[in-house]
Design a protein around this motif. Sequence first.
Motif, PDB file in Angstrom:
ATOM      1  N   ARG A  35       0.942   1.510  -0.175  1.00 35.61           N
ATOM      2  CA  ARG A  35       2.254   2.150  -0.346  1.00 35.61           C
ATOM      3  C   ARG A  35       2.087   3.634  -0.654  1.00 35.61           C
ATOM      4  O   ARG A  35       2.844   4.468  -0.155  1.00 35.61           O
ATOM      5  CB  ARG A  35       3.027   1.441  -1.468  1.00 35.61           C
ATOM      6  CG  ARG A  35       4.415   1.995  -1.753  1.00 35.61           C
ATOM      7  CD  ARG A  35       5.364   1.686  -0.603  1.00 35.61           C
ATOM      8  NE  ARG A  35       6.697   2.164  -0.860  1.00 35.61           N
ATOM      9  CZ  ARG A  35       7.786   1.446  -0.665  1.00 35.61           C
ATOM     10  NH1 ARG A  35       7.711   0.212  -0.228  1.00 35.61           N
ATOM     11  NH2 ARG A  35       8.962   1.962  -0.891  1.00 35.61           N
TER      12      ARG A  35
ATOM     13  N   LYS B  44      -0.188   5.630   0.339  1.00 38.13           N
ATOM     14  CA  LYS B  44      -0.651   6.387   1.515  1.00 38.13           C
ATOM     15  C   LYS B  44       0.275   6.249   2.726  1.00 38.13           C
ATOM     16  O   LYS B  44       0.111   6.965   3.709  1.00 38.13           O
ATOM     17  CB  LYS B  44      -2.058   5.916   1.904  1.00 38.13           C
ATOM     18  CG  LYS B  44      -3.096   6.070   0.806  1.00 38.13           C
ATOM     19  CD  LYS B  44      -3.804   7.386   0.882  1.00 38.13           C
ATOM     20  CE  LYS B  44      -4.757   7.601  -0.258  1.00 38.13           C
ATOM     21  NZ  LYS B  44      -6.140   7.462   0.055  1.00 38.13           N
ATOM     22  N   LYS B  45       1.243   5.351   2.667  1.00 40.77           N
ATOM     23  CA  LYS B  45       2.111   5.087   3.814  1.00 40.77           C
ATOM     24  C   LYS B  45       3.071   6.246   4.065  1.00 40.77           C
ATOM     25  O   LYS B  45       3.698   6.764   3.147  1.00 40.77           O
ATOM     26  CB  LYS B  45       2.915   3.808   3.594  1.00 40.77           C
ATOM     27  CG  LYS B  45       3.784   3.428   4.784  1.00 40.77           C
ATOM     28  CD  LYS B  45       4.358   2.031   4.603  1.00 40.77           C
ATOM     29  CE  LYS B  45       5.227   1.604   5.750  1.00 40.77           C
ATOM     30  NZ  LYS B  45       4.600   1.645   7.051  1.00 40.77           N
ATOM     31  N   GLU B  46       3.175   6.628   5.325  1.00 42.49           N
ATOM     32  CA  GLU B  46       4.145   7.638   5.735  1.00 42.49           C
ATOM     33  C   GLU B  46       5.481   6.905   5.932  1.00 42.49           C
ATOM     34  O   GLU B  46       5.754   6.366   6.998  1.00 42.49           O
ATOM     35  CB  GLU B  46       3.688   8.324   7.023  1.00 42.49           C
ATOM     36  CG  GLU B  46       4.556   9.479   7.426  1.00 42.49           C
ATOM     37  CD  GLU B  46       4.080  10.127   8.714  1.00 42.49           C
ATOM     38  OE1 GLU B  46       4.679   9.841   9.769  1.00 42.49           O
ATOM     39  OE2 GLU B  46       3.098  10.901   8.654  1.00 42.49           O
ATOM     40  N   ILE B  47       6.282   6.868   4.894  1.00 46.09           N
ATOM     41  CA  ILE B  47       7.532   6.113   4.910  1.00 46.09           C
ATOM     42  C   ILE B  47       8.594   6.825   5.740  1.00 46.09           C
ATOM     43  O   ILE B  47       9.363   6.189   6.453  1.00 46.09           O
ATOM     44  CB  ILE B  47       8.015   5.840   3.468  1.00 46.09           C
ATOM     45  CG1 ILE B  47       6.993   4.909   2.789  1.00 46.09           C
ATOM     46  CG2 ILE B  47       9.412   5.233   3.439  1.00 46.09           C
ATOM     47  CD1 ILE B  47       7.166   4.725   1.312  1.00 46.09           C
TER      48      ILE B  47
ATOM     49  N   TRP C 154       5.443  13.854   4.198  1.00 48.93           N
ATOM     50  CA  TRP C 154       4.340  13.475   3.338  1.00 48.93           C
ATOM     51  C   TRP C 154       4.542  12.099   2.710  1.00 48.93           C
ATOM     52  O   TRP C 154       5.661  11.703   2.381  1.00 48.93           O
ATOM     53  CB  TRP C 154       4.174  14.474   2.212  1.00 48.93           C
ATOM     54  CG  TRP C 154       3.496  15.753   2.583  1.00 48.93           C
ATOM     55  CD1 TRP C 154       2.771  16.022   3.705  1.00 48.93           C
ATOM     56  CD2 TRP C 154       3.486  16.940   1.799  1.00 48.93           C
ATOM     57  NE1 TRP C 154       2.299  17.307   3.660  1.00 48.93           N
ATOM     58  CE2 TRP C 154       2.727  17.901   2.496  1.00 48.93           C
ATOM     59  CE3 TRP C 154       4.025  17.297   0.580  1.00 48.93           C
ATOM     60  CZ2 TRP C 154       2.502  19.178   2.017  1.00 48.93           C
ATOM     61  CZ3 TRP C 154       3.809  18.567   0.096  1.00 48.93           C
ATOM     62  CH2 TRP C 154       3.048  19.500   0.813  1.00 48.93           C
ATOM     63  N   SER C 155       3.428  11.421   2.487  1.00 47.62           N
ATOM     64  CA  SER C 155       3.402  10.161   1.743  1.00 47.62           C
ATOM     65  C   SER C 155       3.516  10.463   0.247  1.00 47.62           C
ATOM     66  O   SER C 155       3.470  11.633  -0.178  1.00 47.62           O
ATOM     67  CB  SER C 155       2.083   9.431   2.008  1.00 47.62           C
ATOM     68  OG  SER C 155       1.003  10.184   1.444  1.00 47.62           O
TER      69      SER C 155
ATOM     70  N   HIS D 162       1.157   9.832  -1.872  1.00 48.12           N
ATOM     71  CA  HIS D 162      -0.145  10.425  -2.193  1.00 48.12           C
ATOM     72  C   HIS D 162      -0.168  11.917  -1.855  1.00 48.12           C
ATOM     73  O   HIS D 162      -0.625  12.732  -2.671  1.00 48.12           O
ATOM     74  CB  HIS D 162      -1.252   9.685  -1.440  1.00 48.12           C
ATOM     75  CG  HIS D 162      -2.618  10.211  -1.699  1.00 48.12           C
ATOM     76  ND1 HIS D 162      -3.310   9.953  -2.870  1.00 48.12           N
ATOM     77  CD2 HIS D 162      -3.429  10.998  -0.946  1.00 48.12           C
ATOM     78  CE1 HIS D 162      -4.485  10.567  -2.815  1.00 48.12           C
ATOM     79  NE2 HIS D 162      -4.583  11.203  -1.657  1.00 48.12           N
ATOM     80  N   GLU D 163       0.319  12.276  -0.698  1.00 51.87           N
ATOM     81  CA  GLU D 163       0.298  13.687  -0.293  1.00 51.87           C
ATOM     82  C   GLU D 163       1.202  14.538  -1.179  1.00 51.87           C
ATOM     83  O   GLU D 163       0.870  15.692  -1.490  1.00 51.87           O
ATOM     84  CB  GLU D 163       0.690  13.818   1.174  1.00 51.87           C
ATOM     85  CG  GLU D 163      -0.382  13.279   2.098  1.00 51.87           C
ATOM     86  CD  GLU D 163       0.104  13.055   3.516  1.00 51.87           C
ATOM     87  OE1 GLU D 163      -0.701  13.282   4.444  1.00 51.87           O
ATOM     88  OE2 GLU D 163       1.279  12.644   3.706  1.00 51.87           O
TER      89      GLU D 163
ATOM     90  N   LEU E 256      10.349   7.589  -2.346  1.00 53.06           N
ATOM     91  CA  LEU E 256       9.365   6.928  -1.486  1.00 53.06           C
ATOM     92  C   LEU E 256       8.828   5.639  -2.123  1.00 53.06           C
ATOM     93  O   LEU E 256       8.583   4.651  -1.427  1.00 53.06           O
ATOM     94  CB  LEU E 256       8.213   7.872  -1.147  1.00 53.06           C
ATOM     95  CG  LEU E 256       8.586   9.092  -0.310  1.00 53.06           C
ATOM     96  CD1 LEU E 256       7.387  10.038  -0.196  1.00 53.06           C
ATOM     97  CD2 LEU E 256       9.131   8.705   1.047  1.00 53.06           C
TER      98      LEU E 256
END
Length: 156
Positions: free
Chosen positions: A29, A31-34, A39-40, A42-43, A150
């Motif tokens: 979740r 790292k997922k590009e929702i 950005w995810s 994490h990003e 997110l």
Amino acid sequence: MKLYPALISRLENQHEAIASIIASADEARLKKEIRPGKWSIHENIVHLVKYQPVFIDRLHIILTHPEPIFEAYVADNDPEFEEWKKWDNERLMNALQKDRQAILHLVTTLPEEKLARIGIHKKYGRLSIVQWTEFFLLHEAHHMFTIFQLANTIIN
């Protein structure tokens, strides 16, 4: 120019909400590009962590140069951003805490005349160190809200 209690409190504590916001999110979740092309979680966290040393550098430049001019920071143009995206969450949170303590110490130990020093942002104009700190916190809060969204968006 003075620091005000709400600013100091947010500088001390605001970032700590990130861990609670993402507590139930697993690695996939994070790292997922929702949102496609955005950005995810994490990003977004990497961006917040990576911007803190940039902010510290900017404060030092404001303190040592007369009215320096700064472009908007764009993480995607920062060559270190890609490397920092490889960091795990624990390392990111440790860096977030360490650099936040440095920012807090720097800002809260400055005398009033230093807090009034000006740095010029290309978009927002002449900002004192107090205003730069407010801008820093509002920017962080914006990304924290994005992280919250997110982390809690229902994925079909």
